[in-house]
Design a protein around this motif. Structure first.
Motif, short mmCIF file in Angstrom:
data_model
loop_
_atom_site.label_atom_id
_atom_site.label_comp_id
_atom_site.label_asym_id
_atom_site.label_seq_id
_atom_site.Cartn_x
_atom_site.Cartn_y
_atom_site.Cartn_z
N VAL A 48 0.84 -1.21 0.00
CA VAL A 48 0.00 0.00 0.00
C VAL A 48 0.87 1.25 0.00
CG1 VAL A 48 -1.66 1.34 1.34
CG2 VAL A 48 -1.98 -1.12 1.08
N HIS A 49 1.90 1.26 0.84
CA HIS A 49 2.81 2.41 0.87
C HIS A 49 3.49 2.61 -0.49
CE1 HIS A 49 2.53 3.37 5.13
NE2 HIS A 49 2.69 2.09 5.43
N GLU A 81 -1.25 7.55 16.60
CA GLU A 81 -0.77 8.53 15.62
C GLU A 81 -1.40 8.29 14.25
OE1 GLU A 81 1.23 11.24 15.13
OE2 GLU A 81 1.07 11.48 17.29
N ALA A 82 -1.52 7.03 13.87
CA ALA A 82 -2.11 6.71 12.56
C ALA A 82 -3.58 7.09 12.52
CB ALA A 82 -1.94 5.21 12.27
N VAL A 106 -11.22 5.09 -0.28
CA VAL A 106 -12.42 4.32 -0.59
C VAL A 106 -12.57 3.12 0.34
CG1 VAL A 106 -13.61 3.00 -2.38
CG2 VAL A 106 -12.34 5.06 -3.00
N SER A 107 -11.49 2.40 0.57
CA SER A 107 -11.56 1.15 1.35
C SER A 107 -11.19 1.35 2.82
CB SER A 107 -10.63 0.10 0.73
OG SER A 107 -9.30 0.56 0.71
N ARG A 108 -11.04 2.58 3.26
CA ARG A 108 -10.59 2.83 4.63
C ARG A 108 -11.56 2.27 5.66
NH1 ARG A 108 -9.52 8.92 6.21
NH2 ARG A 108 -7.74 8.61 4.83
N ARG A 109 -12.84 2.51 5.46
CA ARG A 109 -13.82 2.04 6.44
C ARG A 109 -13.83 0.53 6.55
NH1 ARG A 109 -19.22 4.70 4.62
NH2 ARG A 109 -20.06 3.29 6.21
N GLU A 156 -1.16 1.97 10.18
CA GLU A 156 -0.38 3.02 9.53
C GLU A 156 -0.73 3.21 8.05
OE1 GLU A 156 3.62 1.90 10.35
OE2 GLU A 156 3.63 2.76 12.37
N ILE A 157 -1.40 2.22 7.44
CA ILE A 157 -1.80 2.41 6.04
C ILE A 157 -3.14 3.13 5.92
CG2 ILE A 157 -0.55 0.33 5.36
CD1 ILE A 157 -3.26 -1.05 4.94
#
Length: 692
Positions: free
Chosen positions: A256-257, A329-330, A299-302, A292-293
């Motif tokens: 992802v990073h 922190e993330a 879109v796919s965060r939730r 951390e990602i």
């Protein structure tokens, strides 16, 4: 003819699951280290192999599916794989797909290499003599020869002359990295566009190398975004492996990073499926990397947050303080506090259990993040309470205490142990406190209307410190500090001349932004009014009286509760002419704080004709207190509201306090509502006599 199969919907088996379906036959493929199927082509059919590898670029598509997670339904992107017709037929029969059959044949014959392939003739440069290399030990030798190559063309020619079974991972990595290192941008673009040998090298690289190597090379390509074709092909390969479940949790996080850094944002959104499949592999060692990602996803965060919320409940007892710090922190960076309540609950539970093992730096960061995320709960309050009981006099970091007080002020946590501990720390460390922190120390005590146990010593220390550092503190902060003391009926008479003078006013207006200036002016008027009404030593008012002004802003909840219950109010008042709503007495500044929600008075009475001596204790001001007017327990009014009640009583009004939550609950029960208001009216606080 070809078919699109949605891997994540489990419409068919993916290539990594062929072993389960075909048993020992598919197991024969195991020695072949190819990650991507090339339809079983052999070395002798290089042209067919290259064409097959080129078409792999078109084997990936994308689609959107509906995914339900709890009560939420989301549209999420997924990978669409294209399978050949013979592969689909094989899924419904006992026959091996053509590609697997070819690989099986190759695996069975891997130990019987033809005589003409037992050696490889390689030229280190175009003009050099041929070198015979032992196929068993050729990797180190090939790399040494590649080191002598001075151009990308010579490297590509050497790689192209090797049989496919001799193209090992180390060789391909060294060749590709050296080409990227020594060739200029224009030559690299030319390789991508027209050089078939470069394409063959890239195809072999994607086919043979493991995911860690692909990600490392992708990291190098972050600074070479003009290599669009190479980046795209490596990203496609990683996405296919993700769809097949070949990536570990750490590899998905790293991918992802890398995708985001290479500006492949759409591709980065598709790794949620791999995390969903590998959710059981998320543990206390890698969960922070998944968090951390989150800032990288949209879109796919939730969806990923939902996966993490479920896993952290199981792994939080094993988390280490630095991991908790990184997780917070993330979450803060991604501004996703509203979607991570389960995670935040787990973090505060962890903190309550492990507060003894958390150092000051980590605790400060956790408190800061929770405040920024607008979250608190009983576990957090209990943890901080225990910490202040045990270590208040041992704390070395003043910023930790400041963060705790900011959290207390933001969430109106009226906790005597926490506030007393902070006051003890300030008395001990007053000489070392930064002047910019004084407002953050004093204001919570005034806002929560709390007097510490060591009241005299605490306020003497505050006064001494403010007197010494008055010119080092911003004017807006000084106004807040003095107003906080007035909330507690502590009058800063020693600082009146230093505030209400031309120099201070000029500095206040010049150093305060235009957006904040109206609020600071209103606070100054409140300070002037409070000292005029309550402090006999104050010869005020010193500020000019405001004539007219902007319309006061009334909370819609108060307007609605008054309108919905106007019949009950009228019944208590006697008739429509015996009460008015939302009035500001002329004796007080025209602002929201002094707005009377419901004023009960004799029929036809007007506030314009009000005389605070003649009409003392005749009028009754009913104030509707919203939940935020109380501390977090809903028991005690905050300092500002207590001052409001005092000032209305000072101008001769009786004051009744009505809880908004009680009015809302009783709105459907008219009789109980009438009885509640009538009972509160009978307990109205009388007006305060002058000079008291």
């Amino acid at each position: 003819m070809s078919y699109f199969i949605l891997n994540q919907l489990r419409c068919c088996r993916s290539r990594v699951n062929l072993n389960k379906r075909y048993g020992s036959a598919a197991a024969a493929v195991k020695p072949v280290r190819y990650y991507s199927d090339d339809n079983g082509t052999k070395d002798g059919n290089d042209e067919h192999a290259i064409n097959g590898l080129k078409t792999r670029r078109h084997a990936l598509g994308q689609a959107v599916i509906l995914v339900q997670q709890g009560v939420e339904i989301q549209e999420l992107p997924i990978i669409v794989r294209r399978y050949g017709q013979n592969e689909i037929v094989a899924f419904g029969s006992n026959k091996l797909p053509l590609g697997v059959a070819g690989l099986t044949h190759q695996a069975n014959n891997e130990n019987t290499v033809p005589t003409d392939q037992s050696t490889a003739h390689i030229s280190s440069t175009p003009n050099s003599t041929n070198v015979v290399i032992n196929p068993v030990t050729d990797c180190d030798t090939i790399i040494k020869l590649l080191e002598k190559c001075e151009t990308g063309e010579s490297i590509l020619q050497m790689i192209a002359s090797l049989p496919k079974h001799e193209l090992e991972q180390d060789t391909l990595v060294f060749a590709l990295e050296k080409i990227l290192r020594i060739e200029p941008m224009q030559m690299l673009k030319s390789f991508e566009a027209t050089n078939e040998q470069y394409q063959q090298l890239l195809n072999s690289f994607c086919r043979v190398c493991d995911t860690t190597i692909l990600l490392n090379v992708l990291k190098q390509l972050q600074s070479m975004l003009f290599m669009n074709q190479s980046i795209e092909q490596i990203c496609d390969e990683i996405l296919m492996r993700n769809a097949d479940g070949c990536l570990s949790v750490m590899e998905i996080c790293e991918a992802v990073h890398r995708f985001v850094e290479c500006q492949r944002f759409t591709g980065a959104e598709k790794f949620w499926a791999g995390l969903s499949d590998a959710d059981k592999d998320i543990n206390e060692n890698n969960i922070k990397f998944v968090f951390e990602i989150l800032p990288k996803l949209k879109v796919s965060r939730r969806m990923v947050v939902g996966i993490l919320d479920k896993r952290i409940v199981e792994v939080f007892p094993l988390l280490r303080p630095n991991a908790v710090n990184d997780i917070m922190e993330a979450i803060k960076e991604g501004r996703i506090g509203c979607h991570t309540n389960d995670t935040l609950k787990a973090i505060t539970r962890w903190l309550n259990v492990n507060i003894h093992a958390v150092n000051e730096t980590h605790l400060e960061q956790i408190v800061h993040c929770l405040t920024a995320l607008n979250y608190t709960d009983s576990d957090f309050e209990s943890a901080i309470e225990r910490y202040m009981k045990a270590k208040a006099m041992k704390i070395k970091s003043q910023t930790l205490v400041i963060e705790i007080l900011k959290h207390v002020n933001t969430f109106r946590l009226l906790n005597s142990y926490i506030l007393n501990g902070c006051s003890e720390f300030y008395i001990k460390e007053a000489a070392n406190i930064d002047p910019g922190y004084l407002r953050d120390i004093v204001y919570p005590f005034g806002r929560l209307h709390f007097q510490p146990m060591n009241t005299s010593k605490f306020w003497e220390t505050i006064e001494t410190y403010l007197n010494i550092n008055f010119n080092k503190i911003s004017t807006a902060h000084i106004v807040d500090i003095l107003l906080a003391t007035v909330y507690l009926k502590l009058f800063p008479v020693n600082f009146i001349d230093r505030v209400f003078n031309r120099q201070f006013m000029h500095l206040l207006h010049s150093s305060t932004s235009m957006n904040e200036l109206p609020m600071v002016r209103e606070k100054l008027k409140l300070l002037d009014t409070a000292l005029t009404l309550e402090c006999s030593e104050y010869n005020g008012p010193l500020l000019p009286r405001q004539v007219g002004g902007n319309q006061v802003t009334i909370d819609n909840r108060i307007k609605r509760i008054i309108n919905d219950n106007s019949d009950i109010i009228q019944l208590i008042a006697g008739d429509k002419t015996s009460y008015t709503t939302l009035q500001v007495p002329q004796q007080l500044p025209y602002c929201n704080l002094y707005t009377i929600d419901v004023l009960f008075h004799p029929p036809g009475f007007s506030l314009i004709n009000y005389n605070k001596i003649k009409d003392r204790n005749v009028l009754v001001a009913a104030l509707i207190h919203l939940p935020e007017y109380y501390d977090t327990s809903g028991t005690y009014l905050i300092g500002e509201q207590q001052m409001r009640i005092r000032h209305l009583r000072h101008i001769g009004l009786k004051v009744v306090s009505l809880q908004y939550t009680a009015l809302s609950k009783l709105s459907m029960h008219r009789k109980e509502l009438y009885e509640y208001i009538a009972e509160q009216m009978s307990q109205a606080l009388p007006a305060i006599e002058p000079n008291k």
